[in-house]
Scaffold this motif. Structure first.
Motif: not given
Length: 131
Positions: A39-45, A56-60, A71-72, A81-85
């Protein structure tokens, strides 16, 4: 605890890969087959749940174009955190690697290491298929 996915080669430029991963709606396309909720909660979450696991809720948290998206965890009991390099190989090819980082007690780390490793490997593998 620090975990890394294998590097994935993507037949798109670093900018295209970055733009794809910057749109959090696209993370639904990367999720494993055992996802039970997205579920998309808003533009960055966004919120997701895998079968048998808590939501689990992830936020940019950080965006550095075109090389890094962090993303944290947004709330909850676990801080990670989950980082995309993203690395440019040439004009039409890029590589992406996901890094998971979190502070957990030894018992919790032992329980979640396997599932989290499998999860980030699945996300990483699905990037090149989804783009």
């Amino acid at each position: 605890m620090n975990l890394e996915s294998p590097k994935t080669t993507i037949p798109k430029s670093a900018n295209d890969t970055f733009n794809f991963l910057s749109d959090i709606k696209n993370f639904e396309k990367l999720m494993p087959e055992n996802i039970s909720k997205f579920e998309v909660l808003d533009d960055d979450k966004f919120l997701f749940a895998l079968k048998g696991m808590p939501e689990i809720v992830l936020k940019k948290k950080e965006v550095i174009s075109p090389n890094k998206i962090v993303l944290g965890a947004a709330g909850g009991k676990l801080d990670f955190s989950l980082t995309a390099n993203i690395t440019e190989v040439d004009d039409n090819t890029s590589e992406a690697q996901l890094n998971f980082e979190g502070e957990f007690n030894a018992m919790m780390a032992m329980m979640i290491k396997g599932p989290i490793t499998k999860f980030i490997e699945t996300l990483s593998t699905n990037i090149s298929k989804a783009i």
